[in-house]
Scaffold this motif. Structure first.
Motif, PDB file in Angstrom:
ATOM      1  N   LEU A  32       0.830  -1.203   0.000  1.00  0.00           N
ATOM      2  CA  LEU A  32       0.000   0.000   0.000  1.00  0.00           C
ATOM      3  C   LEU A  32       0.864   1.252   0.000  1.00  0.00           C
ATOM      4  CD1 LEU A  32      -2.756   1.421   0.240  1.00  0.00           C
ATOM      5  CD2 LEU A  32      -2.495   1.272   2.731  1.00  0.00           C
ATOM      6  N   ALA A  33       1.912   1.264   0.810  1.00  0.00           N
ATOM      7  CA  ALA A  33       2.793   2.431   0.870  1.00  0.00           C
ATOM      8  C   ALA A  33       3.411   2.714  -0.495  1.00  0.00           C
ATOM      9  CB  ALA A  33       3.876   2.208   1.918  1.00  0.00           C
ATOM     10  N   THR A  44       5.210   8.142   4.402  1.00  0.00           N
ATOM     11  CA  THR A  44       6.099   7.707   5.481  1.00  0.00           C
ATOM     12  C   THR A  44       5.579   6.380   6.016  1.00  0.00           C
ATOM     13  OG1 THR A  44       6.560  10.000   6.112  1.00  0.00           O
ATOM     14  CG2 THR A  44       7.132   8.286   7.700  1.00  0.00           C
ATOM     15  N   GLY A  45       6.424   5.371   5.969  1.00  0.00           N
ATOM     16  CA  GLY A  45       6.051   4.084   6.531  1.00  0.00           C
ATOM     17  C   GLY A  45       6.581   3.951   7.946  1.00  0.00           C
ATOM     18  N   PHE A  46       5.777   3.360   8.826  1.00  0.00           N
ATOM     19  CA  PHE A  46       6.141   3.194  10.237  1.00  0.00           C
ATOM     20  C   PHE A  46       6.154   1.710  10.590  1.00  0.00           C
ATOM     21  CE2 PHE A  46       4.256   7.348   9.779  1.00  0.00           C
ATOM     22  CZ  PHE A  46       5.011   8.180  10.588  1.00  0.00           C
ATOM     23  N   ARG A  75      11.786   6.214  -4.682  1.00  0.00           N
ATOM     24  CA  ARG A  75      12.755   6.832  -3.778  1.00  0.00           C
ATOM     25  C   ARG A  75      12.598   8.354  -3.830  1.00  0.00           C
ATOM     26  NH1 ARG A  75      17.322   5.102  -1.331  1.00  0.00           N
ATOM     27  NH2 ARG A  75      17.292   3.137  -2.483  1.00  0.00           N
ATOM     28  N   GLY A  76      12.519   8.957  -2.680  1.00  0.00           N
ATOM     29  CA  GLY A  76      12.260  10.394  -2.608  1.00  0.00           C
ATOM     30  C   GLY A  76      10.832  10.684  -2.205  1.00  0.00           C
ATOM     31  N   ARG A  77       9.907   9.752  -2.531  1.00  0.00           N
ATOM     32  CA  ARG A  77       8.517   9.918  -2.086  1.00  0.00           C
ATOM     33  C   ARG A  77       8.161   8.963  -0.956  1.00  0.00           C
ATOM     34  NH1 ARG A  77       7.518  10.321  -7.574  1.00  0.00           N
ATOM     35  NH2 ARG A  77       6.592   8.235  -7.698  1.00  0.00           N
ATOM     36  N   LEU A  78       8.957   7.910  -0.758  1.00  0.00           N
ATOM     37  CA  LEU A  78       8.670   6.928   0.285  1.00  0.00           C
ATOM     38  C   LEU A  78       9.866   6.804   1.213  1.00  0.00           C
ATOM     39  CD1 LEU A  78       7.063   4.598   1.600  1.00  0.00           C
ATOM     40  CD2 LEU A  78       8.062   3.070  -0.127  1.00  0.00           C
TER      41      LEU A  78
END
Length: 443
Positions: A32-33, A44-46, A75-78
């Motif tokens: 999903l991320a 942002t993934g936690f 890369r750069g957005r996640l």
């Protein structure tokens, strides 16, 4: 849409300016991320697992459905972090954490409640919170909403709550997060509008239902449908086996009917996070309404008993072939993941088979092209770090029997037959490949 907070968030979603926080970067959360980042959102993934955070920072995926190339593309957005204070930066927060059963087979919502308390400690006005974890109807309103109120924000005015059940199917190459229709509902019209707008920007189709209880019931119904039908064919397998009838041939022939029949297939038990667990969330909740769930509970009994049936059948075959019991002999277990062509070990029936065989005195070795080492699991901790055999170690005369628990494509099934011992096939893997059935017993 009413309210300044709702209008502002809707505009941020439409402009892909809303930062999305995904809590839980496993088989549901990570795909999903990535899909949200691919749609243009900053994400942002936690996760509480520092190993996952480190791998993602290095651009290395640990989920088959998310190749490392997909991480490189966003890369750069996640980004990923274990710092949950950064939830304050997120305007859309999605909860993708486990909902297991406890030892008494009652729902364990501790991951959900702990996560929701963490959100309440950091959430800012104008935030949409979505639960994706499968649970009983009423959880979003009865459990999450009261916890979120402790933030001091008013749900429906400056904080919005929704439910959208995950529908991931590990190993299914035909469908991805973006192409599987997404069911959504909010606790109120504004929350529903916001959830529909967010998922509409990420996936191909959104199916909105009128409240979160209905959305929760949708997911649990999907999994009960599968659990009950798998239990039915598992029971038919036992009946037809006693009659000398091949249940696999029966199902394949029945499936040629172009209407009124949907094929389900027997196996050594249920695996995965959803189907063995989710039906019991409804049976537990149904007691509150004094409504029996006999069908669901019977299906659970049948499916839970299947590993015991397989081991009993294996014992019969070994006794007939060698006149000795299982004690001291070595069994080769083929496949420990819960389904073919994935590394997912959640609730895998192979682990129950391993336990039952070793309790009977057998030694168990395994091969699995997707699982070189058994990972940490909530159960079966005694097997953590046990490693798979190298196929080169397989030799005629070594094993008392071969037990096929998971029918990965990357297994040399012809080579298994060359080991010269009985092969107990719970997946019809040998016959489906047109190989000789001389030493094969379907179970």
């Amino acid at each position: 849409m009413s309210g300044n907070a709702g209008q502002g968030l809707l505009a941020a979603i439409a402009g892909r300016a809303a930062r999305v926080g995904v809590i839980g970067l496993g088989y549901v959360g990570l795909p999903l991320a990535v899909a949200a980042a691919e749609a243009g959102f900053p994400v942002t993934g936690f996760d509480i697992d520092p190993g996952k955070i480190a791998r993602l920072a290095a651009g290395s995926s640990y989920i088959d459905a998310v190749p490392s190339a997909a991480l490189a593309a966003v890369r750069g957005r996640l980004s990923a972090t274990g710092d949950f204070s950064r939830l304050a930066d997120c305007q859309v927060i999605v909860i993708c954490v486990p909902t297991p059963l406890d030892q008494q087979r009652a729902p364990d919502l501790s991951f959900v409640t702990d996560t929701t308390r963490t959100i309440a400690a950091h959430v800012r006005p104008g935030t949409l919170v979505v639960l994706e974890s499968t649970t009983w109807p009423g959880t979003t309103e009865e459990v999450l909403a009261p916890i979120l109120k402790t933030s001091g924000l008013v749900p429906g005015e400056d904080l919005f709550l929704a439910f959208s059940p995950e529908r991931e199917d590990p190993g299914n190459a035909a469908f991805t997060t973006r192409t599987i229709p997404k069911v959504v509902a909010g606790t109120g019209a504004v929350a529903g509008d916001l959830a529909e707008a967010f998922y509409g920007a990420v996936v191909a189709r959104v199916v909105r239902v009128h409240d979160t209880r209905t959305a929760e019931a949708v997911k649990i119904t999907e999994n009960i449908f599968r659990a009950v039908n798998i239990a039915l064919v598992n029971e038919l397998k036992l009946v037809y086996d006693a009659m000398g009838i091949d249940v696999w041939e029966v199902i394949e022939a029945a499936a040629t009917k172009p209407f009124g029949f949907m094929p389900f297939y027997p196996g050594p038990g249920l695996g995965g996070h959803c189907i063995p667990i989710d039906p019991f969330y409804l049976t537990w909740k149904a007691r509150e309404y004094e409504v029996p769930t006999r069908f669901i509970e019977l299906a659970g009994e049948i499916n839970t008993a299947m590993p015991h049936h397989v081991v009993a059948r294996l014992r019969e075959v070994v006794d007939a072939a060698s006149g000795r019991g299982l004690k001291g002999g070595e069994i080769l277990l083929v496949g420990v993941a819960y389904k073919k062509n994935v590394a997912d070990m959640r609730e895998s029936p192979a682990m129950k088979l391993m336990q039952l065989l070793e309790e009977a005195g057998a030694k168990v070795a395994f091969i699995d092209p997707h699982v070189p080492e058994i990972p940490p699991m909530r159960e079966y901790g005694q097997y953590e770090k046990r490693t798979a055999l190298d196929p080169a170690e397989l030799a005629p005369g070594r094993f008392m029997a071969v037990l096929i628990a998971t029918d990965h494509d990357g297994v040399d099934y012809a080579g298994l037959l060359e080991l010269g011992c009985p092969v107990i096939d719970t997946r019809n893997a040998i016959a489906r490949r047109g190989l000789p059935l001389t030493h094969v017993v379907k179970a």
